[in-house]
Scaffold this active site. Structure first.
Site, PDB file in Angstrom:
ATOM      1  N   HIS A  93      20.846 -20.416  38.913  1.00 15.71           N
ATOM      2  CA  HIS A  93      20.045 -20.009  37.755  1.00 15.71           C
ATOM      3  C   HIS A  93      20.919 -19.870  36.513  1.00 15.71           C
ATOM      4  CE1 HIS A  93      21.292 -15.697  37.923  1.00 15.71           C
ATOM      5  NE2 HIS A  93      21.249 -15.841  39.244  1.00 15.71           N
ATOM      6  N   ASP A 117      20.142 -17.892  33.820  1.00 14.69           N
ATOM      7  CA  ASP A 117      19.947 -16.651  33.080  1.00 14.69           C
ATOM      8  C   ASP A 117      20.821 -15.530  33.622  1.00 14.69           C
ATOM      9  OD1 ASP A 117      18.288 -16.881  35.400  1.00 14.69           O
ATOM     10  OD2 ASP A 117      17.191 -15.101  34.778  1.00 14.69           O
ATOM     11  N   ASP A 151      27.508 -13.958  38.322  1.00 16.51           N
ATOM     12  CA  ASP A 151      26.057 -14.081  38.556  1.00 16.51           C
ATOM     13  C   ASP A 151      25.355 -14.681  37.341  1.00 16.51           C
ATOM     14  OD1 ASP A 151      23.544 -13.782  39.679  1.00 16.51           O
ATOM     15  OD2 ASP A 151      23.393 -11.663  39.167  1.00 16.51           O
ATOM     16  N   GLU A 209      15.454 -16.411  36.867  1.00 17.82           N
ATOM     17  CA  GLU A 209      15.652 -15.865  38.213  1.00 17.82           C
ATOM     18  C   GLU A 209      15.700 -14.348  38.187  1.00 17.82           C
ATOM     19  OE1 GLU A 209      18.068 -14.340  41.650  1.00 17.82           O
ATOM     20  OE2 GLU A 209      18.446 -14.194  39.502  1.00 17.82           O
ATOM     21  N   GLU A 244      24.874 -18.546  44.398  1.00 18.56           N
ATOM     22  CA  GLU A 244      24.948 -17.117  44.075  1.00 18.56           C
ATOM     23  C   GLU A 244      26.267 -16.534  44.587  1.00 18.56           C
ATOM     24  OE1 GLU A 244      23.040 -15.117  42.398  1.00 18.56           O
ATOM     25  OE2 GLU A 244      20.977 -15.849  42.419  1.00 18.56           O
TER      26      GLU A 244
END
EC number: 3.5.1.16
Length: 383
Positions: free
Chosen positions: A80, A82, A112, A144, A169
């Site tokens: 992701h 964001d 992250d 996300e 992740e």
């Protein structure tokens, strides 16, 4: 074309310098368009075909799919774009300036998980993608951290069916093959206001909620007794009462009370079944007080997820890393990718740094992450 890619650390720096915060509060929420434009340009330079996909129901958010190769199957690497918002008063560094200190890369999204795209680009800069025997896909998703709208929309609309997927992740390069889901609800009780000196002239919503909470606690105990998955550190579904509010004055009969709660189901438990269990638990209150109790979603639900332990992806990654796959209690986009193909969660950095002030990624992850990406691409796209 590949030599126009910036060095690894400069790619990382540019990603961190491009804000892409997701938040339910509109004043904090940001578009990820600038970050998607950066990624689209770099993957295009590597010879990928790039598609940018607006995500419906978001505030100007986009997915990006970069693809190369032909035929069926192949590998999907995804993450992701964001980040969560940041508390300026708790950061000692600029969240949008990549800072290297004491063998750590500091910045919002270093772990992250915007940094994962820097690892992918760096690992592929020396690969002739035109010679891959199977497709390679890179997916960058939106939102996300709030609704997972990007992953939901992609999984619902794509025709792609890769052989497998890896979500980057931060797992400290520990492969994850299962995690719990997440359901968040608001239980709302409507009473009838009145002066506290005459209780019979009103209906106290707090008293009704007290009754409802008793039944919810019985459901919590039932979930713990009935469902088990011993691989989890918390091997049963959890139910948490997170927030409650009701009333406005001590001398007024409370007219409304709200409870925010969540349930974290095990893999294999369906969301419909859980909602049914909650409604059944609250049925005695609803029957006694018709029309006064409602249950609604706070956020879109996330199902539990599990990749079959005997799948080739699990076997290959365990062999490459020399470690067994694990399971975790937190959530990712894996349930949505798993509807397309077997999926693992595996990436650099520690989940303990996610959503924290002075977020960082330890530089010791750089070499093994680059090697891992190179190896999985070689295995799933060259053979």
């Amino acid at each position: 074309m590949k030599n126009v890619l910036p060095p690894f650390i400069e790619i990382y720096r540019a990603l961190i310098a491009t804000p892409s915060i997701s938040a339910t509060e509109e004043s904090l929420d940001q578009s990820n368009a600038s970050l998607i434009t950066l990624l689209a340009g770099w993957f295009s330079d590597l010879g990928f075909n790039v598609e940018v996909q607006p995500v419906p129901g978001t505030r100007n958010k986009f997915n990006m799919l970069a693809s190369t190769g032909h035929g069926a199957g192949g590998l999907l690497l995804t993450g992701h774009t964001d980040t969560v918002p940041f508390d300026d008063g708790r950061w000692t560094r600029d969240p949008f300036t990549l800072t290297e200190h004491d063998n750590k890369l500091y910045g919002l999204g270093t772990a992250d998980m915007k940094g994962f795209f820097a690892f992918i680009l760096d690992a592929l800069r020396d690969v002739d993608v035109t010679k891959l025997k199977k497709p390679l896909y890179i997916l960058a998703t939106a939102d996300e951290e709030t609704s997972m709208a990007g992953a939901r929309y992609f999984s619902e609309t794509t025709a792609l069916r890769p052989d497998c997927a890896i979500i980057g992740e931060p797992t400290s390069l520990q492969p994850i093959r299962a995690h719990k889901g997440h359901i968040s609800n608001v239980v709302r009780v409507l009473g009838q206001s009145g002066h506290s000196s005459d209780p019979a002239r009103g209906v106290n919503a707090i008293e009704l909620m007290h009754d409802a909470i008793g039944h919810i606690m019985q459901l919590r105990d039932s979930l713990k007794a009935r469902y088990h998955y011993e691989a989890f550190t918390v091997p049963y579904p959890t139910l948490n009462l997170g927030h409650i509010h009701g009333g406005d004055a001590s001398n007024r009969i409370c007219a409304c009370c709200e409870l925010h709660m969540d349930i974290r189901p095990l893999p294999g438990m369906t969301l419909n079944d859980l909602n049914g269990l909650l409604n059944d638990a609250l049925a005695p209150v609803s029957e006694r007080w018709p029309g006064r109790l409602t249950v609604a979603e706070l956020h879109p639900p996330i199902p539990g997820y599990e990749c079959p332990p005997d799948h080739q992806l699990v076997e290959v990654v365990e062999k490459l890393l020399g470690t067994k796959t694990d399971v975790v209690n937190y959530c990712t986009e894996a349930p949505f990718m798993q509807t397309l193909c077997p999926t693992l969660v595996l990436g650099p950095g520690s989940i303990n740094q996610a959503h924290q002030p002075d977020e960082y990624l330890e530089t010791r992850f750089i070499k093994p992450t680059r090697e891992l990406i190179t190896q999985v691409v070689h295995h799933f796209c060259w053979h």
